[in-house]
Design a protein around this motif. Sequence first.
Motif, PDB file in Angstrom:
ATOM      1  N   ASP A  86      20.612 -56.245  41.530  1.00 15.37           N
ATOM      2  CA  ASP A  86      20.143 -56.641  42.537  1.00 15.37           C
ATOM      3  C   ASP A  86      20.786 -55.845  43.682  1.00 15.37           C
ATOM      4  OD1 ASP A  86      18.192 -58.101  41.625  1.00 15.37           O
ATOM      5  OD2 ASP A  86      19.353 -60.169  41.750  1.00 15.37           O
ATOM      6  N   VAL A  87      21.825 -55.351  43.535  1.00 17.25           N
ATOM      7  CA  VAL A  87      22.766 -54.565  44.481  1.00 17.25           C
ATOM      8  C   VAL A  87      22.581 -53.273  44.566  1.00 17.25           C
ATOM      9  CG1 VAL A  87      25.121 -54.117  45.112  1.00 17.25           C
ATOM     10  CG2 VAL A  87      24.758 -56.299  44.163  1.00 17.25           C
ATOM     11  N   PRO A  88      22.386 -52.702  45.691  1.00 20.58           N
ATOM     12  CA  PRO A  88      21.966 -51.113  45.758  1.00 20.58           C
ATOM     13  C   PRO A  88      23.079 -50.376  45.381  1.00 20.58           C
ATOM     14  CG  PRO A  88      21.300 -52.386  47.778  1.00 20.58           C
ATOM     15  CD  PRO A  88      22.168 -53.396  46.946  1.00 20.58           C
ATOM     16  N   MET A  89      22.833 -49.571  44.521  1.00 18.39           N
ATOM     17  CA  MET A  89      23.815 -48.707  43.904  1.00 18.39           C
ATOM     18  C   MET A  89      23.807 -47.188  44.586  1.00 18.39           C
ATOM     19  SD  MET A  89      25.701 -50.140  41.802  1.00 18.39           S
ATOM     20  CE  MET A  89      25.720 -51.293  40.655  1.00 18.39           C
ATOM     21  N   VAL A  90      25.022 -46.534  44.886  1.00 17.87           N
ATOM     22  CA  VAL A  90      25.030 -45.300  45.307  1.00 17.87           C
ATOM     23  C   VAL A  90      25.586 -44.177  43.913  1.00 17.87           C
ATOM     24  CG1 VAL A  90      26.314 -43.837  46.922  1.00 17.87           C
ATOM     25  CG2 VAL A  90      25.395 -46.018  47.462  1.00 17.87           C
ATOM     26  N   SER A  91      25.144 -43.050  43.928  1.00 16.66           N
ATOM     27  CA  SER A  91      25.460 -42.232  42.787  1.00 16.66           C
ATOM     28  C   SER A  91      26.435 -41.276  43.627  1.00 16.66           C
ATOM     29  CB  SER A  91      24.260 -41.486  42.103  1.00 16.66           C
ATOM     30  OG  SER A  91      24.569 -40.659  41.325  1.00 16.66           O
ATOM     31  N   ARG A  92      27.625 -40.864  42.873  1.00 10.71           N
ATOM     32  CA  ARG A  92      28.641 -40.019  43.256  1.00 10.71           C
ATOM     33  C   ARG A  92      29.028 -39.223  42.122  1.00 10.71           C
ATOM     34  NH1 ARG A  92      29.044 -38.702  48.207  1.00 10.71           N
ATOM     35  NH2 ARG A  92      30.949 -37.818  47.840  1.00 10.71           N
TER      36      ARG A  92
END
Length: 103
Positions: A35-41
């Motif tokens: 449910d937590v927004p994720m960021v791709s790096r």
Amino acid sequence: MHRNDATKRFHDGGDALADLIDETQPAELPTPDTDVPMVSRSVRLPLETYERVRAAAETRGIGVTTLMRQWIEAGLADLDDSATVSLADVRRALAALSRPTAA
């Protein structure tokens, strides 16, 4: 209609783009695993380091990125003294302390 056919039809001047979009079925997107927004790096690692991380993740039965995320979160928790550890880890650490060492 297949996407390539729709694109060809559009470029041939047969239909307006909105009409082509209306004819297609809605896309089924994968359900996020959190449910937590994720960021791709992107992270560059030496091959040997990556192989060690991959092996560690495989041993734990989790994905490489999940293990990296856990390590990053643990490192950040150390910075602000908000570390959360599992009871099993605490018990293992205490058991290791109680074992006599060879002299």
